[in-house]
Design a protein around this motif. Sequence first.
Motif, mmCIF file in Angstrom:
data_model
loop_
_atom_site.group_PDB
_atom_site.id
_atom_site.type_symbol
_atom_site.label_atom_id
_atom_site.label_comp_id
_atom_site.label_asym_id
_atom_site.label_seq_id
_atom_site.Cartn_x
_atom_site.Cartn_y
_atom_site.Cartn_z
ATOM 1 N N TRP A 1 0.829 -1.207 0.000
ATOM 2 C CA TRP A 1 0.000 0.000 0.000
ATOM 3 C C TRP A 1 0.866 1.260 0.000
ATOM 4 O O TRP A 1 0.494 2.282 -0.602
ATOM 5 N N LEU A 2 2.032 1.178 0.641
ATOM 6 C CA LEU A 2 2.945 2.317 0.657
ATOM 7 C C LEU A 2 3.450 2.619 -0.756
ATOM 8 O O LEU A 2 3.563 3.786 -1.156
ATOM 9 N N VAL A 3 3.739 1.583 -1.507
ATOM 10 C CA VAL A 3 4.217 1.759 -2.876
ATOM 11 C C VAL A 3 3.124 2.362 -3.743
ATOM 12 O O VAL A 3 3.367 3.283 -4.536
ATOM 13 N N VAL A 4 1.902 1.869 -3.590
ATOM 14 C CA VAL A 4 0.780 2.381 -4.391
ATOM 15 C C VAL A 4 0.524 3.855 -4.084
ATOM 16 O O VAL A 4 0.389 4.691 -4.992
ATOM 17 N N VAL A 5 0.467 4.195 -2.799
ATOM 18 C CA VAL A 5 0.265 5.596 -2.416
ATOM 19 C C VAL A 5 1.427 6.454 -2.915
ATOM 20 O O VAL A 5 1.240 7.586 -3.371
ATOM 21 N N GLY A 6 2.644 5.904 -2.837
ATOM 22 C CA GLY A 6 3.809 6.635 -3.325
ATOM 23 C C GLY A 6 3.702 6.971 -4.800
ATOM 24 O O GLY A 6 4.033 8.089 -5.222
ATOM 25 N N PHE A 7 3.241 6.019 -5.602
ATOM 26 C CA PHE A 7 3.064 6.279 -7.032
ATOM 27 C C PHE A 7 2.024 7.381 -7.271
ATOM 28 O O PHE A 7 2.207 8.241 -8.146
ATOM 29 N N LEU A 8 0.947 7.361 -6.506
ATOM 30 C CA LEU A 8 -0.094 8.375 -6.673
ATOM 31 C C LEU A 8 0.421 9.765 -6.288
ATOM 32 O O LEU A 8 0.208 10.747 -7.013
ATOM 33 N N VAL A 9 1.105 9.852 -5.152
ATOM 34 C CA VAL A 9 1.619 11.142 -4.694
ATOM 35 C C VAL A 9 2.721 11.638 -5.638
ATOM 36 O O VAL A 9 2.816 12.842 -5.926
ATOM 37 N N ALA A 10 3.546 10.723 -6.144
ATOM 38 C CA ALA A 10 4.597 11.119 -7.085
ATOM 39 C C ALA A 10 4.006 11.704 -8.357
ATOM 40 O O ALA A 10 4.570 12.635 -8.949
ATOM 41 N N PHE A 11 2.872 11.161 -8.780
ATOM 42 C CA PHE A 11 2.220 11.715 -9.975
ATOM 43 C C PHE A 11 1.729 13.133 -9.705
ATOM 44 O O PHE A 11 1.831 14.011 -10.569
ATOM 45 N N VAL A 12 1.208 13.366 -8.495
ATOM 46 C CA VAL A 12 0.775 14.719 -8.129
ATOM 47 C C VAL A 12 1.971 15.670 -8.112
ATOM 48 O O VAL A 12 1.887 16.817 -8.584
ATOM 49 N N LEU A 13 3.095 15.197 -7.581
ATOM 50 C CA LEU A 13 4.304 16.026 -7.567
ATOM 51 C C LEU A 13 4.784 16.311 -8.988
ATOM 52 O O LEU A 13 5.148 17.447 -9.317
ATOM 53 N N ALA A 14 4.785 15.279 -9.835
ATOM 54 C CA ALA A 14 5.178 15.483 -11.228
ATOM 55 C C ALA A 14 4.229 16.461 -11.912
ATOM 56 O O ALA A 14 4.649 17.305 -12.716
ATOM 57 N N PHE A 15 2.953 16.372 -11.582
ATOM 58 C CA PHE A 15 1.964 17.317 -12.103
ATOM 59 C C PHE A 15 2.338 18.754 -11.711
ATOM 60 O O PHE A 15 2.310 19.673 -12.533
ATOM 61 N N GLY A 16 2.699 18.936 -10.442
ATOM 62 C CA GLY A 16 3.086 20.266 -9.977
ATOM 63 C C GLY A 16 4.344 20.774 -10.653
ATOM 64 O O GLY A 16 4.453 21.954 -11.007
ATOM 65 N N ILE A 17 5.310 19.890 -10.862
ATOM 66 C CA ILE A 17 6.536 20.286 -11.557
ATOM 67 C C ILE A 17 6.229 20.657 -13.002
ATOM 68 O O ILE A 17 6.759 21.635 -13.545
ATOM 69 N N GLY A 18 5.335 19.892 -13.646
ATOM 70 C CA GLY A 18 4.953 20.214 -15.014
ATOM 71 C C GLY A 18 4.239 21.547 -15.111
ATOM 72 O O GLY A 18 4.479 22.334 -16.031
ATOM 73 N N ALA A 19 3.359 21.810 -14.150
ATOM 74 C CA ALA A 19 2.624 23.073 -14.160
ATOM 75 C C ALA A 19 3.519 24.259 -13.854
ATOM 76 O O ALA A 19 3.311 25.359 -14.373
ATOM 77 N N ASN A 20 4.547 24.047 -13.043
ATOM 78 C CA ASN A 20 5.394 25.158 -12.620
ATOM 79 C C ASN A 20 6.693 25.241 -13.416
ATOM 80 O O ASN A 20 7.037 26.296 -13.948
ATOM 81 N N ASP A 21 7.393 24.125 -13.552
ATOM 82 C CA ASP A 21 8.750 24.158 -14.092
ATOM 83 C C ASP A 21 8.838 24.111 -15.610
ATOM 84 O O ASP A 21 9.809 24.586 -16.188
ATOM 85 N N VAL A 22 7.854 23.490 -16.277
ATOM 86 C CA VAL A 22 7.962 23.366 -17.731
ATOM 87 C C VAL A 22 7.845 24.725 -18.406
ATOM 88 O O VAL A 22 8.274 24.921 -19.538
ATOM 89 N N ALA A 23 7.284 25.698 -17.681
ATOM 90 C CA ALA A 23 7.267 27.064 -18.202
ATOM 91 C C ALA A 23 8.678 27.568 -18.463
ATOM 92 O O ALA A 23 8.896 28.449 -19.300
ATOM 93 N N ASN A 24 9.657 26.979 -17.749
ATOM 94 C CA ASN A 24 11.050 27.363 -17.978
ATOM 95 C C ASN A 24 11.482 27.067 -19.407
ATOM 96 O O ASN A 24 12.305 27.774 -19.977
ATOM 97 N N SER A 25 10.924 26.009 -19.988
ATOM 98 C CA SER A 25 11.357 25.587 -21.310
ATOM 99 C C SER A 25 10.695 26.389 -22.429
ATOM 100 O O SER A 25 11.374 26.836 -23.353
ATOM 101 N N PHE A 26 9.388 26.565 -22.357
ATOM 102 C CA PHE A 26 8.680 27.168 -23.480
ATOM 103 C C PHE A 26 8.034 28.518 -23.157
ATOM 104 O O PHE A 26 7.380 29.105 -24.000
#
Length: 495
Positions: A11-36
């Motif tokens: 269950w820890l691994v499953v929750v980790g994957f879900l939270v990591a996707f949320v973090l990746a979502f936040g990085i995409g929303a915030n950091d990808v602006a650096n590129s384009f």
Amino acid sequence: MTVPYDTSLIWLVVVGFLVAFVLAFGIGANDVANSFGTSVGAGVLTIFKACILATIFEIAGAVLIGYKVSDTMRKGILDVSLYEGHEQELMLGSLSSLAGSAIWLLFATALRLPISGTHSIVGATVGFSLVCRGTAGVRWGALGSIAASWFASPLLSGSVSAAIFWLIRKTVLRSNEPLKQGLNILPLAYGLTIAINILSIAHDGPKLLMLDKVPWWGSVTTSLGVGLVSAAVVYTFVVPWQRKKILLSHSSAKNAEFCGTDLKETTALSVISEVPAAASGSELLNAEAPKLRGNNSASHLLLAAGGDAEGAPGDVDGILDEEHPDVSKLFSFLQVLTAAFGSFAHGGNDVSNAIGPLIALWSVYAEGSARQETETPLLILLYGGLGISTGLWIWGRRVIQTLGQDLARITPTTGFTIEVGAALTVLLASKAGLPVSTTHCKVGSVVCVGWASRGGEGVSWTLFRNIAFAWLVTVPVAGCLSAGCMAVFRQVITL
């Protein structure tokens, strides 16, 4: 053969994957602006086109070069040997890191502030470790070198970008024949950009493509060869095509005059089409700027003729101060290429921020050991790249506006120099396994080039102050959030 640490902890691994996707979502929303962000701000790309290109190159960078920084993020900051025999505690700590940095990134994005995903995850990792092992669990030497790169990267990136802009301004923008000079340097600009990009992949590249076995001289030779071929193609095909395209646009402008177009609306077009070949962009400005400033229609037509009509910020005078419209056309596509270059670099560097703790969580579960001897799984790198792309599509326009339009006025030429300087800095850091901040690199380049091109008025210093403040509080805030999560886990879960 590895044996799972404890199947009851799946269950820890499953929750980790879900939270990591949320973090990746936040990085995409915030950091990808650096590129384009700069490409959108200069009017070279729409947000839709930028998102498509970013999706392709972010994922490619994550899979091809993301593993090196991922190893640093999951094993270089903490002394994982202290968690031998307490693997569940390390797994919970990795989950706390993901949660703390995700919360802060989403909050900053809501405020339209470009912060560092690297700062967030490093601060969050230190935060949970302080709760679990105190100061003994942190490798302060490694953390110190990473922290030093945070301050050095914007200065280095800004200096490189400003130097490239100075060369272009001296050799092209302020020359007697800016269009001719721009066409002359176009093959060199393309060749160098492509050669650097190829080198970033080929040198000590991914084991998936067996590029890790290629010697350094082989990588350099291949990169230079591809760069030379690219330059030859640009010289043979692209330069004549660009020259013909610009001449046709001038001819169309003249025809519009003879067809009875209102004199006020043709003033801007005639400025471009009738300027003598020896006249520089500065002479053009000095001769016609008084007319244009009193004629909004003419200004808009001149902006359109320069290729910046699509979403370009600010008034036309600032663009004319530095850039001949024809030169803008030359650098428009080149800026797209360098933006893709930067996006690839961002995917390679910042995907580790999203999935470094996730890989640690997975490795501990799969191996049953805190030492994490297995290599970074490519599928998890791909998973992080997909999460980053999702965040960009759904929420990325918020920070794109801040970086591409509000912080400084950007044109295709300045955007090109910003992209190249920042991406080169990030790629070199990625190959060295050092998780520098792409946000710091890009903001440093935007500020330095904005100041170099238009002086103190070329940068919104109030906005830069707010961004800098967000940078300062990122590490302690993300650390406190992660520490809070870990403290709660220790209370409710028996370790």
